[in-house]
Each structure stands twice: as structure tokens, then as C-alpha cells.
Motif scaffolding. Sequence first.
Motif, PDB file in Angstrom:
ATOM      1  N   TRP A 116     -70.278  -0.792 -45.598  1.00 35.34           N
ATOM      2  CA  TRP A 116     -71.309  -1.793 -45.355  1.00 35.34           C
ATOM      3  C   TRP A 116     -72.675  -1.126 -45.269  1.00 35.34           C
ATOM      4  O   TRP A 116     -72.790   0.067 -44.990  1.00 35.34           O
ATOM      5  N   LEU A 160     -81.228 -17.019 -36.929  1.00 32.61           N
ATOM      6  CA  LEU A 160     -79.958 -16.917 -37.643  1.00 32.61           C
ATOM      7  C   LEU A 160     -78.971 -17.892 -37.032  1.00 32.61           C
ATOM      8  O   LEU A 160     -79.077 -18.241 -35.851  1.00 32.61           O
ATOM      9  N   LYS A 173     -73.675 -15.576 -36.642  1.00 33.26           N
ATOM     10  CA  LYS A 173     -74.103 -14.310 -37.237  1.00 33.26           C
ATOM     11  C   LYS A 173     -74.730 -13.354 -36.220  1.00 33.26           C
ATOM     12  O   LYS A 173     -75.399 -12.402 -36.585  1.00 33.26           O
ATOM     13  N   PRO A 217     -83.708  -8.565 -42.699  1.00 32.46           N
ATOM     14  CA  PRO A 217     -83.501  -9.225 -43.992  1.00 32.46           C
ATOM     15  C   PRO A 217     -82.938 -10.642 -43.838  1.00 32.46           C
ATOM     16  O   PRO A 217     -82.081 -10.890 -42.995  1.00 32.46           O
ATOM     17  N   ALA A 218     -83.407 -11.545 -44.671  1.00 33.98           N
ATOM     18  CA  ALA A 218     -82.967 -12.945 -44.615  1.00 33.98           C
ATOM     19  C   ALA A 218     -81.482 -13.073 -44.925  1.00 33.98           C
ATOM     20  O   ALA A 218     -80.830 -14.013 -44.469  1.00 33.98           O
ATOM     21  N   ASP A 219     -80.932 -12.124 -45.679  1.00 39.81           N
ATOM     22  CA  ASP A 219     -79.509 -12.202 -46.039  1.00 39.81           C
ATOM     23  C   ASP A 219     -78.621 -11.438 -45.054  1.00 39.81           C
ATOM     24  O   ASP A 219     -77.513 -11.045 -45.384  1.00 39.81           O
ATOM     25  N   THR A 220     -79.108 -11.268 -43.822  1.00 41.79           N
ATOM     26  CA  THR A 220     -78.335 -10.580 -42.793  1.00 41.79           C
ATOM     27  C   THR A 220     -77.016 -11.309 -42.547  1.00 41.79           C
ATOM     28  O   THR A 220     -77.005 -12.504 -42.283  1.00 41.79           O
ATOM     29  N   ASP A 221     -75.918 -10.559 -42.664  1.00 44.50           N
ATOM     30  CA  ASP A 221     -74.600 -11.147 -42.409  1.00 44.50           C
ATOM     31  C   ASP A 221     -74.265 -11.159 -40.928  1.00 44.50           C
ATOM     32  O   ASP A 221     -73.575 -12.049 -40.444  1.00 44.50           O
TER      33      ASP A 221
END
Length: 153
Positions: free
Chosen positions: A16, A73, A77, A36-40
Motif C-alpha cells: 500500500w 471523509l 474511512k 489526498p481526496a482519494d484517501t482510502d
Amino acid sequence: DADCRWVDILATETGWTFYNMGQNGREIPSADPDFPADTDLLIVMLGTNDLLQGCSPEQAAERLGRFLAAVPLDRSKVLLIAPPPMALGEWVPSPQLIDDSRTFARLCQTLAERMGIRFADAGKWDIPLSYDGVHFTEQGHKAFAAGLLEELK
């Protein structure tokens, strides 16, 4: 903390991508950091420095609650980790700080339950601390990584 060897261990183990936003001496921020906006998954472990700077466990938990409420978020998440309890050492001259760190961990769990976010207690991962009573030893980083990996399965 900026010295997060456990991040490297986990990145190697999982493949990861981790963004380490730790900073030496970082207290709970009053504004949420850019991530980051795509943080999982946002993993938050804060509060020890606040206690070392004289905050009560209740004040630190209140700060943490404000910080987490501002995180943009989905609650699923976010993983809140209660830091392991401090130990007597160069930075921790008083048993009261150790008691405060244990109280703070309990307050973190209550906060996570109230906010509907994931929770883990690093105090259950047997993390060896260095001479200062706060930072992880080399073995401590390995123990933390193992505990977190187990939590994320």
C-alpha cells in the motif's frame, strides 16, 4: 511522530501507499491537514504531545473530537488509534502522566464510538518504549506495525 519506521514496515508488507503526516512535537491540529481526496483510510494517532504539554486527558479528547469532526471523509474511512500508555522515562517523570495517557485512551474509545468511526487501542499491542517513555524502540515499531496490520485485516 515523524519517526514512523512502522510506516515503512507496513508499506513493504502490504504494497500500500502510505502518507506519513507525523511531525515531531505535533499536537492535535486545530484544522484538518490536507490529504489526498482519494484517501482510502485516514489513520489518526494523536494526543500524547498534548498531554506532555499540560493538557488534561479530557481537554485532549475534546480537541481530538473537534479535529475528527472536521475531517471531510466518510466515517468508515477513519481509524482512530489510542496511543500506547506512556512509561516512566526522561520525558515522563510522573506517574500522573501515565495515568493520564491511560485515561486518554479510554476517552478515545468513547469518542470513536460516539462518532461511529473505527477504533484500535495500541496499548494492547505490547509496544516497547524508549528511554524517554514516549517513543517506540526498534522493536516497538515492529510491534506497532504487527498490531495495526492485524487491525486492518
